[in-house]
Design a protein around this motif. Structure first.
Motif, PDB file in Angstrom:
ATOM      1  N   ALA A   1       0.823  -1.207   0.000  1.00 44.75           N
ATOM      2  CA  ALA A   1       0.000   0.000   0.000  1.00 44.75           C
ATOM      3  C   ALA A   1       0.860   1.262   0.000  1.00 44.75           C
ATOM      4  O   ALA A   1       0.581   2.221  -0.724  1.00 44.75           O
ATOM      5  N   LEU A   2       1.919   1.253   0.798  1.00 40.51           N
ATOM      6  CA  LEU A   2       2.782   2.430   0.880  1.00 40.51           C
ATOM      7  C   LEU A   2       3.538   2.670  -0.416  1.00 40.51           C
ATOM      8  O   LEU A   2       3.798   3.811  -0.797  1.00 40.51           O
ATOM      9  N   ARG A   3       3.885   1.595  -1.115  1.00 37.50           N
ATOM     10  CA  ARG A   3       4.629   1.732  -2.365  1.00 37.50           C
ATOM     11  C   ARG A   3       3.736   2.081  -3.546  1.00 37.50           C
ATOM     12  O   ARG A   3       4.188   2.713  -4.503  1.00 37.50           O
ATOM     13  N   GLY A   4       2.464   1.661  -3.485  1.00 40.22           N
ATOM     14  CA  GLY A   4       1.628   1.772  -4.672  1.00 40.22           C
ATOM     15  C   GLY A   4       0.588   2.864  -4.652  1.00 40.22           C
ATOM     16  O   GLY A   4      -0.054   3.117  -5.666  1.00 40.22           O
ATOM     17  N   ALA A   5       0.424   3.545  -3.519  1.00 42.19           N
ATOM     18  CA  ALA A   5      -0.674   4.507  -3.416  1.00 42.19           C
ATOM     19  C   ALA A   5      -0.336   5.821  -4.091  1.00 42.19           C
ATOM     20  O   ALA A   5       0.807   6.254  -4.127  1.00 42.19           O
ATOM     21  N   SER A   6      -1.358   6.444  -4.633  1.00 41.53           N
ATOM     22  CA  SER A   6      -1.230   7.794  -5.159  1.00 41.53           C
ATOM     23  C   SER A   6      -1.491   8.790  -4.033  1.00 41.53           C
ATOM     24  O   SER A   6      -2.085   8.455  -3.016  1.00 41.53           O
ATOM     25  N   THR A   7      -1.057   9.999  -4.212  1.00 36.52           N
ATOM     26  CA  THR A   7      -1.202  11.009  -3.155  1.00 36.52           C
ATOM     27  C   THR A   7      -2.424  11.881  -3.413  1.00 36.52           C
ATOM     28  O   THR A   7      -2.336  13.103  -3.549  1.00 36.52           O
ATOM     29  N   TRP A   8      -3.571  11.244  -3.518  1.00 36.32           N
ATOM     30  CA  TRP A   8      -4.822  11.972  -3.643  1.00 36.32           C
ATOM     31  C   TRP A   8      -5.613  11.754  -2.368  1.00 36.32           C
ATOM     32  O   TRP A   8      -5.643  10.647  -1.849  1.00 36.32           O
ATOM     33  N   GLY A   9      -6.251  12.791  -1.878  1.00 41.90           N
ATOM     34  CA  GLY A   9      -7.013  12.558  -0.666  1.00 41.90           C
ATOM     35  C   GLY A   9      -7.758  13.761  -0.170  1.00 41.90           C
ATOM     36  O   GLY A   9      -7.578  14.866  -0.654  1.00 41.90           O
ATOM     37  N   ALA A  10      -8.607  13.512   0.817  1.00 41.27           N
ATOM     38  CA  ALA A  10      -9.395  14.582   1.416  1.00 41.27           C
ATOM     39  C   ALA A  10      -8.649  15.119   2.623  1.00 41.27           C
ATOM     40  O   ALA A  10      -8.110  14.367   3.422  1.00 41.27           O
ATOM     41  N   LYS A  11      -8.590  16.421   2.721  1.00 46.04           N
ATOM     42  CA  LYS A  11      -7.977  17.057   3.872  1.00 46.04           C
ATOM     43  C   LYS A  11      -9.062  17.795   4.645  1.00 46.04           C
ATOM     44  O   LYS A  11      -9.792  18.594   4.086  1.00 46.04           O
ATOM     45  N   SER A  12      -9.151  17.502   5.927  1.00 43.99           N
ATOM     46  CA  SER A  12     -10.220  18.111   6.704  1.00 43.99           C
ATOM     47  C   SER A  12      -9.826  18.120   8.166  1.00 43.99           C
ATOM     48  O   SER A  12      -8.858  17.507   8.584  1.00 43.99           O
ATOM     49  N   GLU A  13     -10.581  18.855   8.942  1.00 43.00           N
ATOM     50  CA  GLU A  13     -10.413  18.873  10.383  1.00 43.00           C
ATOM     51  C   GLU A  13     -11.787  19.049  11.007  1.00 43.00           C
ATOM     52  O   GLU A  13     -12.762  19.351  10.316  1.00 43.00           O
ATOM     53  N   VAL A  14     -11.853  18.826  12.311  1.00 38.59           N
ATOM     54  CA  VAL A  14     -13.126  18.992  13.001  1.00 38.59           C
ATOM     55  C   VAL A  14     -13.407  20.490  13.131  1.00 38.59           C
ATOM     56  O   VAL A  14     -12.671  21.225  13.789  1.00 38.59           O
ATOM     57  N   ASN A  15     -14.481  20.929  12.498  1.00 40.73           N
ATOM     58  CA  ASN A  15     -14.823  22.343  12.497  1.00 40.73           C
ATOM     59  C   ASN A  15     -15.951  22.688  13.463  1.00 40.73           C
ATOM     60  O   ASN A  15     -16.202  23.859  13.716  1.00 40.73           O
ATOM     61  N   ASP A  16     -16.639  21.671  13.954  1.00 47.37           N
ATOM     62  CA  ASP A  16     -17.754  21.887  14.871  1.00 47.37           C
ATOM     63  C   ASP A  16     -17.635  20.874  16.007  1.00 47.37           C
ATOM     64  O   ASP A  16     -18.013  19.712  15.854  1.00 47.37           O
ATOM     65  N   ILE A  17     -17.079  21.303  17.129  1.00 45.16           N
ATOM     66  CA  ILE A  17     -16.796  20.384  18.227  1.00 45.16           C
ATOM     67  C   ILE A  17     -18.068  19.819  18.830  1.00 45.16           C
ATOM     68  O   ILE A  17     -18.100  18.657  19.273  1.00 45.16           O
ATOM     69  N   ASN A  18     -19.146  20.604  18.837  1.00 42.86           N
ATOM     70  CA  ASN A  18     -20.407  20.103  19.386  1.00 42.86           C
ATOM     71  C   ASN A  18     -20.981  18.991  18.504  1.00 42.86           C
ATOM     72  O   ASN A  18     -21.475  17.981  19.011  1.00 42.86           O
TER      73      ASN A  18
END
Length: 207
Positions: free
Chosen positions: A169-186
């Motif tokens: 997986a580490l050798r074959g994966a492309s670097t595409w992805g979703a970047k996000s963070e928790v924006n609403d703690i409640n």
């Protein structure tokens, strides 16, 4: 989490007893989700389910792809679809009951919270399954059934298989992805609470 416990117990038993049912060499099997822009909670859920079932997943242009064995892919894909359906339903219920804001940030923070709790449940179920298998092996040994391969050996074999999967997986994966963070703690906290409502045992995707 009972489903995950049973899956883990089954994997250990196969490794211990069934020489004719070994996994094939790990490979890129198929997509868990065909979507060029998956959300972070979908990626997190796919990764957790894959890891707990001796596989890995990575993000490619086309979506989230699974690396491992065919039989593990079949289990993970089914669980992924079933759990995603429930997460969507829980989120909709919270919005309908006006307990959650109908915004992108709130919805995704809520879903991330649900996945966080599911991760804890999966970890617990896997450990319980290992303990159950160890007890079963000890009882069998006391009964004079010395042909049993020890559970720790079976567990080590499975973890070694997972290491091979991760290497691919580490050798074959492309670097595409979703970047996000928790924006609403409640919303995230509400999701963590409702993560206990998700049924991991089975269901009807069409229902």
């Amino acid at each position: 989490q009972k489903a995950q416990q049973l899956i883990t117990e089954h994997n250990l038993r196969v490794e211990m007893f069934d020489e004719d049912s070994k996994r094939e060499d790990p490979h890129w099997v198929g997509f868990l989700l065909k979507n060029s822009s998956p959300q972070v909670w979908e990626v997190s859920l796919a990764c957790e389910l894959s890891r707990h079932n001796y596989g890995a997943c990575c993000i490619f242009r086309e979506g989230i792809k699974f690396c491992g064995s065919q039989r593990d892919y079949d289990v993970v894909k089914w669980l992924f679809q079933w759990i995603c359906k429930q997460i969507h339903d829980l989120c909709t219920q919270e919005i309908d009951n006006e307990k959650l804001d109908d915004t992108f940030k709130a919805r995704n923070s809520y879903r991330q919270g649900v996945v966080e709790t599911i991760s804890v449940r999966l970890n617990r179920a896997k450990e319980e399954a290992k303990r159950a298998a160890e007890i079963e092996a000890m009882v069998a040994e006391l009964d004079g059934k010395h042909a049993i391969v020890p559970v720790d050996t079976a567990s080590k074999n499975l973890e070694e298989y997972l290491r091979r999967v991760l290497d691919i997986a580490l050798r074959g994966a492309s670097t595409w992805g979703a970047k996000s963070e928790v924006n609403d703690i409640n919303a995230y906290s509400a999701g963590m609470r409702d993560g206990h409502k998700v049924n991991l045992n089975g269901g009807n995707l069409n229902g």
